[in-house]
Design an enzyme around this catalytic site. Structure first.
Site, PDB file in Angstrom:
ATOM      1  N   GLY A 151      26.402 -21.727  -8.746  1.00 51.02           N
ATOM      2  CA  GLY A 151      25.409 -20.939  -9.723  1.00 51.02           C
ATOM      3  C   GLY A 151      25.150 -19.609  -9.283  1.00 51.02           C
ATOM      4  N   PRO A 211      30.010 -23.535  -5.267  1.00 45.50           N
ATOM      5  CA  PRO A 211      30.361 -22.272  -5.866  1.00 45.50           C
ATOM      6  C   PRO A 211      31.642 -22.333  -6.707  1.00 45.50           C
ATOM      7  CG  PRO A 211      30.873 -21.821  -3.630  1.00 45.50           C
ATOM      8  CD  PRO A 211      30.290 -23.014  -3.496  1.00 45.50           C
ATOM      9  N   GLY A 212      31.519 -21.785  -7.907  1.00 49.54           N
ATOM     10  CA  GLY A 212      32.910 -21.967  -8.900  1.00 49.54           C
ATOM     11  C   GLY A 212      32.934 -20.210  -8.982  1.00 49.54           C
ATOM     12  N   CYS A 233      42.560 -15.110 -36.605  1.00 46.19           N
ATOM     13  CA  CYS A 233      41.891 -15.151 -37.899  1.00 46.19           C
ATOM     14  C   CYS A 233      39.940 -15.650 -37.989  1.00 46.19           C
ATOM     15  CB  CYS A 233      42.708 -15.856 -39.002  1.00 46.19           C
ATOM     16  SG  CYS A 233      44.299 -15.205 -39.144  1.00 46.19           S
ATOM     17  N   GLU A 234      39.561 -14.913 -37.356  1.00 43.55           N
ATOM     18  CA  GLU A 234      38.193 -15.566 -37.069  1.00 43.55           C
ATOM     19  C   GLU A 234      37.194 -14.414 -36.802  1.00 43.55           C
ATOM     20  OE1 GLU A 234      37.575 -19.204 -35.722  1.00 43.55           O
ATOM     21  OE2 GLU A 234      35.580 -18.845 -34.873  1.00 43.55           O
TER      22      GLU A 234
END
Ligand code: LLP
Length: 433
Positions: free
Chosen positions: A249, A292-293, A362-363
């Site tokens: 984190g 940790p990532g 398309c958004e």
């Protein structure tokens, strides 16, 4: 240097990553493409490993939380750097297995492991299950008994910390789909069940308070709550908890407005809480695991795009559209995450233009950022979004039937393909009708 020392400019004014010219990388590998500086990942692994050992003792182990970035090569890097890994699904476990990652150093997470996940992980000989709840404890115990094995487990505990207000609160994280809370009494209940359960060996406890956190205080607070709980278990159950996994984190610098974090310093501060409590209360120091990532892989990455249309809407915004978007980086659409973007072929020029970066889906929510500081762009420019190593490739989709970009690893002046670009053929390969 732009944000980090591995991002720089060369004599052509082009953005470089790990010394390689990103404009040349875009020419060679096409766009969009994820580029990762392998040395940065390795260096971050070493910082964590060394700091964990110095601060907590020789048996401390950082795990790489592989949800942040998952492909076989990254598990090889983690293995070579002597880390363990956190996997959260059968797919991550399978990828780790294919990479030859040592199974005893795998921690299997997730709040809802299926019976098949549990069986597959046991087939693989996964070292430790992080058991989330009582149903899961029963399922893991039953499968282990059926196989005649003893499965090492940790229990996921909710310390009740809100990392964004720094206060131990009794709602927030207690009301979570993860783990068992201390304040509700559910944590002690699952501990007692785990001690008594057949087929499992309760080795320790786990907690994870959140992600992209800049302050050390909530981690120290969580560590304090967890170590006190370990002392309570010793008193109430006469059972020694030998391992404490404090989760991941710690935050990452995405823009120049974010602070830099000294990870080693943070680890030492958290360790002071745990070692101090153990010393003062006659508790044996548990083996400490970190997870940790983002902070291992985010900074290593840059995504390269080609600019398509540029639209200046009089009285409103400027739009720069690129050949990727939310399918390769959904983080702005999901969390309004802030990034640093620049025109890679004019990277040394001042970022004196403001634009919204649009993807090609398309958004209308398909944006990479709004009101961003960038150089003025034109069709054909290479646009770079920095610090995309975490939760980009791993969260990528094929929305609008867009093939996912390749992952290119850069190391010591050389580039190699770690994951090849998806083809249209790949996109229809699963279709049966
Ligand atoms: N351990 C556990 C049990 C976790 O759930 C996580 C992240 C980590 C470790 C690693 O946390 P890190 O060091 O990366 O913050 N998709 C979101 C992030 C979700 C994080 C989920 N859990 C994003 O893109 O910001």
């Amino acid at each position: 240097m732009i944000l980090y020392k591995h991002f720089d400019t060369n004599e052509k004014g082009h953005l470089t990553v790990g010394g390689l010219d990103t404009v040349e990388l875009a020419q060679e590998y096409g766009t969009p493409a994820y580029i990762l500086d392998e040395n940065v990942i390795r260096e971050n692994c070493r910082v964590y490993k060394q700091a964990a050992i110095d601060a907590f003792g020789a048996d401390a182990l950082p795990l790489y939380a592989s949800k942040a970035l998952c492909f076989t090569g990254v598990y090889r890097i983690a293995a070579e750097e002597g880390l363990g890994i956190d996997c959260v699904s059968g797919g991550e476990l399978y990828t780790a297995k294919r990479a030859g990652f040592p199974a005893e150093r795998i921690y299997f997470h997730g709040n809802n492991k299926t019976d098949r996940d549990i069986a597959d992980a046991m087939d693989m000989g996964v070292g430790t299950f992080v058991v989330d709840n009582e149903d899961e404890l029963a399922a893991v115990s039953a499968e282990a008994v059926r196989r005649g094995i003893t499965q090492r487990i940790l229990l996921r505990i909710t310390p009740g910390i809100d990392p964004h207000t720094h206060r131990a609160i009794m709602t927030g994280n207690v009301d979570s789909k993860f783990g068992s809370a201390i304040v509700t009494g559910q944590a002690m209940r699952i501990v007692k069940k785990a001690i008594a359960a057949d087929g499992v060996k309760l080795a320790g406890l786990h907690c994870h308070i959140g992600s992209q956190i800049f302050d050390v205080e909530p981690f120290a607070e969580a560590a304090d709550i967890m170590i006190r709980f370990i002392a309570e278990i010793k008193k109430e159950c006469a059972y020694e908890i030998r391992e404490l996994n404090l989760g991941g984190g710690l935050g990452v610098r995405y823009t120049e407005y974010d602070r830099e974090i000294d990870y080693a310093d943070a680890i030492h501060k958290i360790a002071a809480v745990v070692t101090g409590f153990c010393r003062d209360n006659g508790i044996a120091m548990p083996r400490v695991i970190l997870e940790p990532g983002r902070s291992l892989v985010a900074a290593a990455g840059v995504t390269l795009y080609t600019v398509g249309s540029v639209k200046e809407i009089t009285g409103f915004k400027n739009y720069i559209s690129v050949d990727g978007g939310m399918p390769d980086n959904p983080r702005y659409a999901l969390y309004q995450s802030q990034y640093t973007a620049l025109i890679a072929n004019r990277a040394a020029a001042p970022r004196d233009y403001r634009a919204t970066l649009a993807g090609r889906c398309c958004e209308s929510g398909d944006l990479l950022g709004e009101d961003m500081e960038i150089q003025k762009a034109k069709r054909g420019d290479i646009l770079a979004v920095l610090v995309t190593g975490a939760y980009n490739y791993s969260m990528a989709s094929n929305y609008n039937r867009l093939p996912r970009p390749p992952v290119i690893l850069v190391k010591d002046g050389k580039a190699r393909v770690a994951v090849r670009r998806e083809t249209y053929e790949d996109l229809v390969a699963l279709d049966q009708f």
